[in-house]
Scaffold this motif. Structure first.
Motif, PDB file in Angstrom:
ATOM      1  N   HIS A   1       0.847  -1.189   0.000  1.00 58.18           N
ATOM      2  CA  HIS A   1       0.000   0.000   0.000  1.00 58.18           C
ATOM      3  C   HIS A   1       0.885   1.242   0.000  1.00 58.18           C
ATOM      4  O   HIS A   1       1.923   1.275   0.657  1.00 58.18           O
ATOM      5  N   GLU A   2       0.463   2.247  -0.708  1.00 55.14           N
ATOM      6  CA  GLU A   2       1.182   3.515  -0.700  1.00 55.14           C
ATOM      7  C   GLU A   2       0.760   4.298   0.541  1.00 55.14           C
ATOM      8  O   GLU A   2      -0.411   4.635   0.706  1.00 55.14           O
ATOM      9  N   ILE A   3       1.702   4.532   1.431  1.00 54.43           N
ATOM     10  CA  ILE A   3       1.411   5.259   2.656  1.00 54.43           C
ATOM     11  C   ILE A   3       2.090   6.624   2.568  1.00 54.43           C
ATOM     12  O   ILE A   3       3.304   6.712   2.462  1.00 54.43           O
ATOM     13  N   THR A   4       1.292   7.679   2.606  1.00 49.73           N
ATOM     14  CA  THR A   4       1.835   9.023   2.456  1.00 49.73           C
ATOM     15  C   THR A   4       2.621   9.413   3.705  1.00 49.73           C
ATOM     16  O   THR A   4       2.407   8.864   4.795  1.00 49.73           O
ATOM     17  N   PRO A   5       3.537  10.374   3.585  1.00 49.80           N
ATOM     18  CA  PRO A   5       4.277  10.840   4.763  1.00 49.80           C
ATOM     19  C   PRO A   5       3.358  11.285   5.900  1.00 49.80           C
ATOM     20  O   PRO A   5       3.621  11.014   7.060  1.00 49.80           O
ATOM     21  N   ARG A   6       2.284  11.962   5.553  1.00 49.15           N
ATOM     22  CA  ARG A   6       1.377  12.450   6.592  1.00 49.15           C
ATOM     23  C   ARG A   6       0.689  11.294   7.319  1.00 49.15           C
ATOM     24  O   ARG A   6       0.528  11.311   8.544  1.00 49.15           O
ATOM     25  N   LYS A   7       0.284  10.271   6.571  1.00 46.52           N
ATOM     26  CA  LYS A   7      -0.353   9.116   7.213  1.00 46.52           C
ATOM     27  C   LYS A   7       0.626   8.372   8.105  1.00 46.52           C
ATOM     28  O   LYS A   7       0.260   7.871   9.174  1.00 46.52           O
ATOM     29  N   LEU A   8       1.877   8.286   7.661  1.00 45.19           N
ATOM     30  CA  LEU A   8       2.893   7.657   8.511  1.00 45.19           C
ATOM     31  C   LEU A   8       3.063   8.440   9.806  1.00 45.19           C
ATOM     32  O   LEU A   8       3.174   7.859  10.891  1.00 45.19           O
ATOM     33  N   TRP A   9       3.114   9.751   9.691  1.00 47.49           N
ATOM     34  CA  TRP A   9       3.281  10.604  10.867  1.00 47.49           C
ATOM     35  C   TRP A   9       2.140  10.383  11.849  1.00 47.49           C
ATOM     36  O   TRP A   9       2.346  10.327  13.063  1.00 47.49           O
ATOM     37  N   ILE A  10       0.934  10.233  11.313  1.00 50.25           N
ATOM     38  CA  ILE A  10      -0.235  10.001  12.160  1.00 50.25           C
ATOM     39  C   ILE A  10      -0.185   8.606  12.775  1.00 50.25           C
ATOM     40  O   ILE A  10      -0.357   8.420  13.981  1.00 50.25           O
ATOM     41  N   ALA A  11       0.056   7.600  11.939  1.00 48.53           N
ATOM     42  CA  ALA A  11      -0.015   6.204  12.380  1.00 48.53           C
ATOM     43  C   ALA A  11       1.050   5.862  13.401  1.00 48.53           C
ATOM     44  O   ALA A  11       0.815   5.069  14.319  1.00 48.53           O
ATOM     45  N   LEU A  12       2.241   6.454  13.246  1.00 48.78           N
ATOM     46  CA  LEU A  12       3.361   6.094  14.115  1.00 48.78           C
ATOM     47  C   LEU A  12       3.611   7.129  15.196  1.00 48.78           C
ATOM     48  O   LEU A  12       4.663   7.136  15.818  1.00 48.78           O
ATOM     49  N   GLY A  13       2.631   7.989  15.430  1.00 47.35           N
ATOM     50  CA  GLY A  13       2.747   8.929  16.529  1.00 47.35           C
ATOM     51  C   GLY A  13       2.658   8.205  17.865  1.00 47.35           C
ATOM     52  O   GLY A  13       2.194   7.072  17.945  1.00 47.35           O
ATOM     53  N   ASN A  14       3.094   8.861  18.932  1.00 49.56           N
ATOM     54  CA  ASN A  14       3.151   8.182  20.218  1.00 49.56           C
ATOM     55  C   ASN A  14       2.065   8.620  21.193  1.00 49.56           C
ATOM     56  O   ASN A  14       2.126   8.310  22.374  1.00 49.56           O
ATOM     57  N   SER A  15       1.051   9.338  20.708  1.00 48.27           N
ATOM     58  CA  SER A  15      -0.016   9.735  21.622  1.00 48.27           C
ATOM     59  C   SER A  15      -1.303   9.947  20.853  1.00 48.27           C
ATOM     60  O   SER A  15      -1.313  10.517  19.765  1.00 48.27           O
ATOM     61  N   THR A  16      -2.389   9.454  21.417  1.00 52.38           N
ATOM     62  CA  THR A  16      -3.717   9.721  20.877  1.00 52.38           C
ATOM     63  C   THR A  16      -4.544  10.370  21.975  1.00 52.38           C
ATOM     64  O   THR A  16      -4.365  10.082  23.155  1.00 52.38           O
ATOM     65  N   LYS A  17      -5.464  11.246  21.572  1.00 55.04           N
ATOM     66  CA  LYS A  17      -6.250  11.995  22.548  1.00 55.04           C
ATOM     67  C   LYS A  17      -7.562  11.315  22.922  1.00 55.04           C
ATOM     68  O   LYS A  17      -8.114  11.561  23.990  1.00 55.04           O
ATOM     69  N   ALA A  18      -8.082  10.453  22.016  1.00 52.19           N
ATOM     70  CA  ALA A  18      -9.359   9.812  22.308  1.00 52.19           C
ATOM     71  C   ALA A  18      -9.505   8.549  21.461  1.00 52.19           C
ATOM     72  O   ALA A  18      -8.804   8.371  20.455  1.00 52.19           O
TER      73      ALA A  18
END
Length: 359
Positions: free
Chosen positions: A266-283
């Motif tokens: 799958h083509e994963i955009t830089p922005r999606k990678l940044w979101i997916a591999l972030g270390n904190s979610t708010k909800a």
């Protein structure tokens, strides 16, 4: 005949694997590592090393206790000193094989922007083409919470996706993924191959095991899900096992746990990678079965109408986990509205372009 594309491996080495109990870089381990990398390079592999260990090396050099400090300035000071010590140790180990190493320090800011992401990718690929082994670490000296990867398992996954690697190897202080926690359950058995990460596997993951590291099995499995979607296989294994790199890349004899990759990639955009591999979610947002099916199978955005429950307040731009009715995280994305706005707006809550779906 067109020349075959060079295979590339990203090797992540944890602090507890790389350093001794007193915080020194283990030169015998590094010498064996360099020998194995040299052998695999002769078989056509390019290698990138994501290395922990700077902080314990820095603590020892400064005469401080070998335990991760609680205050950020001391962590950053130790990283600054330890990076120099660690790179010298790598250089000493690889120089007998005439292999050059380089240092690449990254923060999430360096990979969130598309232009910076592409420049980083081109640099990595050129280094590999020139026969250099990049030594990669998070830039702990300047990182703050908002731009930290959180751990090097995450960083290794991002680097692998960035350069289109063929395999990631996480060398840790654990043998692989078990059916239960082997430290508390004598009947736990290692799982050799994982084709799909199920809710049961995620629920059975335990936390970090050593005092100097920051990554646990949960972060490794999250990385495995992103890598699988990108078509990159992952091996989690004990870093001190015999012939660990050779066996991890050749799969014979089998070592650790292999997480197979999805095909096609799958083509994963830089922005999606940044979101997916972030270390904190708010909800965490629970969605109904129809919404889950739309996200997983039809490439849709998340609409307010499909939301059943929200477990915490959030603002526009926060990172959210999307949960199915069985309690399993199926996606992660950026909110287009606040939690307060959900009751006023029946439109898009997370746009598909800012949603990473874990298949």
């Amino acid at each position: 005949m067109e020349e075959a594309k060079q295979k590339v491996a990203v090797i992540k080495i944890g602090s507890s694997t790389l350093t001794t109990a007193d915080g020194q870089a283990d030169q015998m381990f590094l010498a064996d590592l360099a020998h194995q990398v040299w052998r695999m390079r002769n078989k056509g592999w390019g290698v990138v090393i994501v290395s922990s260990g700077a902080i314990p090396c820095g603590l020892r050099t400064m005469g401080l206790p070998i335990k991760r400090p609680k205050d950020m300035p001391t962590v950053q000071a130790a990283a600054s000193v330890g990076t120099r010590v660690l790179l010298a140790a790598y250089d000493q180990a690889f120089s007998p094989y005439s292999i050059l190493t380089s240092l690449v320090l990254l923060t999430r800011r360096d990979t969130a922007d598309r232009n910076a992401y592409l420049h980083a990718r081109d640099t990595f690929l050129r280094l590999i083409e020139l026969g250099v082994v990049p030594i990669v670490n998070e830039n702990d000296t300047v990182s703050v919470e908002q731009i930290k990867f959180g751990d090097n398992d995450t960083l290794a996954a991002l680097v692998a996706c960035l350069i289109g690697a063929d395999r990631v190897v996480i060398m840790s202080d654990i043998d692989g993924l078990y059916t239960a926690n082997p430290q508390t359950n004598p009947d736990a058995e290692i799982i050799r191959v994982v084709d799909r990460i199920t809710p049961e596997i995620m629920q059975g993951a335990s936390g970090a095991g050593s005092s100097v590291g920051s990554g646990g099995m949960v972060t490794k499995l999250t990385s495995a899900r992103v890598l699988g979607a990108a078509g990159i296989s992952l091996v989690i294994c004990h870093g001190r096992a015999e012939e660990v790199i050779v066996r991890s890349l050749e799969d014979e004899p089998r070592i650790g746990t292999l997480f197979s990759a999805h095909e096609p990639r799958h083509e994963i955009t830089p922005r999606k990678l940044w979101i997916a591999l972030g270390n904190s979610t708010k909800a965490r947002i629970t969605v109904d079965r129809g919404a889950a099916a739309a996200l997983l199978g039809h490439g849709k955005s998340l609409l307010a109408a499909g939301i059943k429950h929200v477990d915490n307040d959030f603002d526009e731009g926060d990172v959210l986990d999307v949960i199915d009715m069985d309690g399993f995280v199926i996606a992660r994305g950026l909110a287009k509205c606040s939690s307060e706005g959900l009751n006023k707006d029946s439109g898009v809550v997370i746009h598909r372009d800012e949603l990473m779906v874990f298949e």
